[in-house]
Design a protein around this motif. Sequence first.
Motif, PDB file in Angstrom:
ATOM      1  N   UNK A  51       0.732  -1.206   0.021  1.00 59.01           N
ATOM      2  CA  UNK A  51       0.016   0.060  -0.068  1.00 59.01           C
ATOM      3  C   UNK A  51       0.850   1.256   0.080  1.00 59.01           C
ATOM      4  N   UNK A  52       1.975   1.110   0.565  1.00 60.78           N
ATOM      5  CA  UNK A  52       2.724   2.430   0.982  1.00 60.78           C
ATOM      6  C   UNK A  52       3.298   2.771  -0.629  1.00 60.78           C
ATOM      7  N   UNK A  53       3.705   1.799  -1.240  1.00 59.76           N
ATOM      8  CA  UNK A  53       4.196   1.747  -2.712  1.00 59.76           C
ATOM      9  C   UNK A  53       3.204   2.301  -3.634  1.00 59.76           C
ATOM     10  N   UNK A  54       1.778   1.798  -3.489  1.00 56.63           N
ATOM     11  CA  UNK A  54       0.897   2.404  -3.990  1.00 56.63           C
ATOM     12  C   UNK A  54       0.438   4.043  -3.937  1.00 56.63           C
ATOM     13  N   UNK A  55       0.932   4.333  -2.825  1.00 55.87           N
ATOM     14  CA  UNK A  55       0.909   5.866  -2.340  1.00 55.87           C
ATOM     15  C   UNK A  55       1.890   6.544  -3.166  1.00 55.87           C
ATOM     16  N   UNK A  56       3.107   6.118  -3.095  1.00 52.00           N
ATOM     17  CA  UNK A  56       3.927   6.884  -3.848  1.00 52.00           C
ATOM     18  C   UNK A  56       3.692   6.899  -5.591  1.00 52.00           C
ATOM     19  N   UNK A  57       3.034   5.898  -5.995  1.00 51.98           N
ATOM     20  CA  UNK A  57       2.854   5.824  -7.356  1.00 51.98           C
ATOM     21  C   UNK A  57       1.611   6.915  -7.658  1.00 51.98           C
ATOM     22  N   UNK A  58       0.608   6.815  -6.739  1.00 45.35           N
ATOM     23  CA  UNK A  58      -0.231   7.944  -6.716  1.00 45.35           C
ATOM     24  C   UNK A  58       0.311   9.313  -6.725  1.00 45.35           C
ATOM     25  N   UNK A  59       1.207   9.545  -5.811  1.00 42.54           N
ATOM     26  CA  UNK A  59       1.954  10.937  -5.471  1.00 42.54           C
ATOM     27  C   UNK A  59       2.631  11.241  -6.628  1.00 42.54           C
ATOM     28  N   UNK A  60       3.475  10.235  -7.504  1.00 45.56           N
ATOM     29  CA  UNK A  60       4.146  10.734  -8.585  1.00 45.56           C
ATOM     30  C   UNK A  60       2.921  11.081  -9.845  1.00 45.56           C
ATOM     31  N   UNK A  61       2.017  10.270  -9.766  1.00 49.88           N
ATOM     32  CA  UNK A  61       1.237  10.584 -11.110  1.00 49.88           C
ATOM     33  C   UNK A  61       0.299  11.884 -10.798  1.00 49.88           C
ATOM     34  N   UNK A  62       0.180  12.335  -9.306  1.00 48.86           N
ATOM     35  CA  UNK A  62      -0.501  13.643  -9.242  1.00 48.86           C
ATOM     36  C   UNK A  62       0.592  14.642  -9.473  1.00 48.86           C
ATOM     37  N   UNK A  63       2.076  14.281  -9.172  1.00 50.92           N
ATOM     38  CA  UNK A  63       2.994  15.360  -9.240  1.00 50.92           C
ATOM     39  C   UNK A  63       3.019  15.681 -10.807  1.00 50.92           C
ATOM     40  N   UNK A  64       3.018  14.594 -11.600  1.00 52.76           N
ATOM     41  CA  UNK A  64       3.232  14.630 -13.113  1.00 52.76           C
ATOM     42  C   UNK A  64       2.085  15.458 -13.663  1.00 52.76           C
ATOM     43  N   UNK A  65       0.919  15.203 -13.327  1.00 56.91           N
ATOM     44  CA  UNK A  65      -0.295  15.869 -14.162  1.00 56.91           C
ATOM     45  C   UNK A  65      -0.106  17.406 -13.609  1.00 56.91           C
ATOM     46  N   UNK A  66       0.286  17.576 -12.249  1.00 58.62           N
ATOM     47  CA  UNK A  66       0.102  18.911 -11.806  1.00 58.62           C
ATOM     48  C   UNK A  66       1.425  19.940 -12.470  1.00 58.62           C
ATOM     49  N   UNK A  67       2.644  19.057 -12.429  1.00 57.18           N
ATOM     50  CA  UNK A  67       3.554  20.039 -13.038  1.00 57.18           C
ATOM     51  C   UNK A  67       3.496  20.179 -14.524  1.00 57.18           C
ATOM     52  N   UNK A  68       3.121  19.075 -15.317  1.00 56.85           N
ATOM     53  CA  UNK A  68       2.970  19.507 -16.822  1.00 56.85           C
ATOM     54  C   UNK A  68       1.920  20.195 -17.152  1.00 56.85           C
ATOM     55  N   UNK A  69       0.757  20.203 -16.128  1.00 55.13           N
ATOM     56  CA  UNK A  69      -0.334  21.344 -16.314  1.00 55.13           C
ATOM     57  C   UNK A  69       0.139  22.502 -15.980  1.00 55.13           C
ATOM     58  N   UNK A  70       0.728  22.943 -14.950  1.00 50.32           N
ATOM     59  CA  UNK A  70       1.177  24.106 -14.523  1.00 50.32           C
ATOM     60  C   UNK A  70       1.904  24.861 -15.922  1.00 50.32           C
ATOM     61  N   UNK A  71       3.019  23.958 -16.360  1.00 51.95           N
ATOM     62  CA  UNK A  71       3.705  24.425 -17.394  1.00 51.95           C
ATOM     63  C   UNK A  71       3.052  24.810 -18.568  1.00 51.95           C
ATOM     64  N   UNK A  72       2.181  23.706 -19.024  1.00 52.81           N
ATOM     65  CA  UNK A  72       1.239  24.053 -20.247  1.00 52.81           C
ATOM     66  C   UNK A  72       0.397  24.978 -19.899  1.00 52.81           C
ATOM     67  N   UNK A  73      -0.466  25.212 -18.923  1.00 51.30           N
ATOM     68  CA  UNK A  73      -1.273  26.224 -18.561  1.00 51.30           C
ATOM     69  C   UNK A  73      -0.776  27.698 -18.793  1.00 51.30           C
ATOM     70  N   UNK A  74       0.242  27.654 -18.193  1.00 55.96           N
ATOM     71  CA  UNK A  74       1.081  28.908 -18.311  1.00 55.96           C
ATOM     72  C   UNK A  74       1.492  29.393 -19.799  1.00 55.96           C
ATOM     73  N   UNK A  75       1.965  28.434 -20.549  1.00 56.24           N
ATOM     74  CA  UNK A  75       2.347  28.857 -22.027  1.00 56.24           C
ATOM     75  C   UNK A  75       0.906  29.268 -22.634  1.00 56.24           C
TER      76      UNK A  75
END
Lengths: 338, 398
Positions: free
Chosen positions: B85-109
């Motif tokens: 379960x701990x690993x699934x947490x990391x997977x989720x956090x990374x997926x969230x970070x991926x969407x959020x960071x790509x989202x921030x960059x692209x939305x800014x552009x």
Amino acid sequence: MRFVGYLAMGVAAALAAGQAGAGTLDDVKKRGSLLCGVTTGLAGFAAPNDKGEWAGFDVDVCRAVAAAVFGDATKVKYVPTTAVSRFPALQSGEVDLLSRNTTWTYDRDVKLGFDFVGVSFYDGQGFMVKKGLNVKSALQLNGATVCVQTGTSTELNLADYFRANKMSYKPVIYEKADEIRVAYDQGRCDVYTTDRSGLAAQRTQMSKPDDHVVLPEVISKEPLGPLVRHGDNQWGDVVRWAFNAMIIAEEKGITAANVDQVKASSQDPEVRRLLGVEGDFGTRLSLENDWPYKVIKQVGNIGESYERHIGPKTPIGLDRGVNNLWSSGGLVYSPPYR
Amino acid sequence: MAVRGIEARGGRRNGLAFLYDARVRAICYQVLTVLLFLLAVGYLAHNTLQNLATRGIASGFKFLYQPTGFGLAMSLLPYDELSSYGRSYLVGVLNTLLVASLGVVLATLLGFLVGIARLSNNWLLSRLAGMYVELVRNVPLLLQILLLYFGVLQTLPSLRESLSIGGVVFLNIRGVFAPAPILQSGFAAIPIAFAVAVAASFWIWRWARRRQRETGQPFQTGWAAAALLLGLPAVAALLTGMPVSFEYPVLQGFNFQGGFVIIPEFVALLAALVLYTAAFIGEVVRAGILAVSHGQTEAARSLGLGDGQTLRLVVIPQALRVIVPPLTSQYLNLTKNSSLAAAVGFPDVVQIFSGTVLNQTGQAIECVAMVMLVYFTISLSISFFMNWYNRRIALVER
Ligand SMILES: N[C@@H](CCC(=O)N[C@@H](CS)C(=O)NCC(=O)O)C(=O)O
């Protein structure tokens, strides 16, 4: 939205001063209606009908409990829950009971803090595929993309099954049953897996129901039934016996149509006790003495409910099979009313 | 001082006189408040645990080490149903970070483009930008995600009728299947060349700035940097004999095998977040630019600066001061909105942890707390960074 539920649960858990959430029956009586957790919509089991009223095999359990408590099967507020939201909803007291094709498992009974009061439908997990794929057995599914609902026993069985058979799969995981149906129908996945009853129900809602087959393998036991919070035994008893009354009614051949006549004429002592003609059995649950009469009168017996909503004559078309009474070769059995 | 003063005057009073000191009293009150707070928290925690126990609900964090038993649709880490379960947490956090960071960059552009386009003298362009903003801003985000997913991506051709781009990239209802690069020995030269190019570009930029300040001679830093960033890795690749090979996706059995895939759940979520947030950012940018007085533009023009230069060198730097604070809230919104992932089955931390894991373990309090921690941390980090940036670009008053 879901967070509100959790928050409520956290606050409730933190503030309630050390009692095991007893007194649900009193709460329900005071409120004047039963809060019953159902699915967000699964044809035959729980879905709004053309009049916009909730109807189905699972819904009838809610109605039976309301008939037992209030003498009025309509005094129910239905709370649609997804597979994920159902457990927090029950734990937090957002609903008084769940009647929502939920599998009775060890973990849910022991760790999640619930009590299952019985089994309303003996089921097992299956796979549905498009006929065009020409798949005849689940063992041919290596590498397939599988649509599955999150928060279910289904997703765990799925992983177990593929691992045990050394196959791989790509899961596509949704939270709502209708999302899965659309996605599978449109081709996002090759396979739709859930309880076989669920597959039958969902198939009726597909754009071309005949284009799909349910594979022969049944990969799990899924005893579905109503459940309540652990620790409130009085309320558990009410729900258990409201449900059992429907089974006993079928055993005794009592239906919604003939219950008045049976009540007036029957000499069978158990029937007389059940219908409140003899003894004070009903009141021992802190309910009206003839509560089972009202359940049968307003909801019918378990067989009637089955045939009305999911039986062979309905679009769902599920043979009764193991869900027949024990006396007809099935598994459905109630302890005696005495 | 004060204590002695009181004693001096009221020597007959008892030894509690120090209580009359405002400072001492203030400290007492604070200590008392903290104590009461701790007591309340302790009481609630104790009560919660006891209630969970009487209801037979498990508590604690030991479950994090248990295997999950379920699969996930997308993972940046190795993950299978035997992972914890701990690993699934990391997977989720990374997926969230991926969407959020790509989202921030692209939305800014996109947001900057939209904001500038709205102010453009080109009638059609500014109207189009205006329409986009009004349309997107006024439709609930959840609807847009669902529309993009079910209305657009799920109507793409089926697996067997995939749109093929040159026979190597395939587009269908299950996503985009593209060749995956496979690194061979000697590959390290390419990232090293790239790093060198970055360093060189930075150096050129500083040199050009200094030269312009001293001599007034401008230098095309952008072109030079682009040439370096593309050229050096290319040269490295040629010299090492192309140390990359590609694994192409081929349709085999139920699916494309090989290559890598971008799942439509991810695309729908990211695209909707970007389109939605960009509309707001566009407005923020427009307001920022309008806040720079027109005299600035006229002055820049009279100095002989072109359109682009005026925008880049005069208007935007001043507009940024107005733009950055509301931009921060847009970034925070985007991050938090990414939790709508569950609607299309993208496995972000909310769907995995306060959805699936919570449901399978029943440990709502632990799961929700861990998810809240993620958003709390991300939001605070964004705020800190943006505040730092805001201070950096703030007008230095002389
Ligand atoms: N029996 C399984 C699965 C129950 C379940 O959620 N089934 C789905 C598919 S048949 C369903 O009813 N979904 C309806 C909904 O989400 O509203 C369980 O208890 O975990």
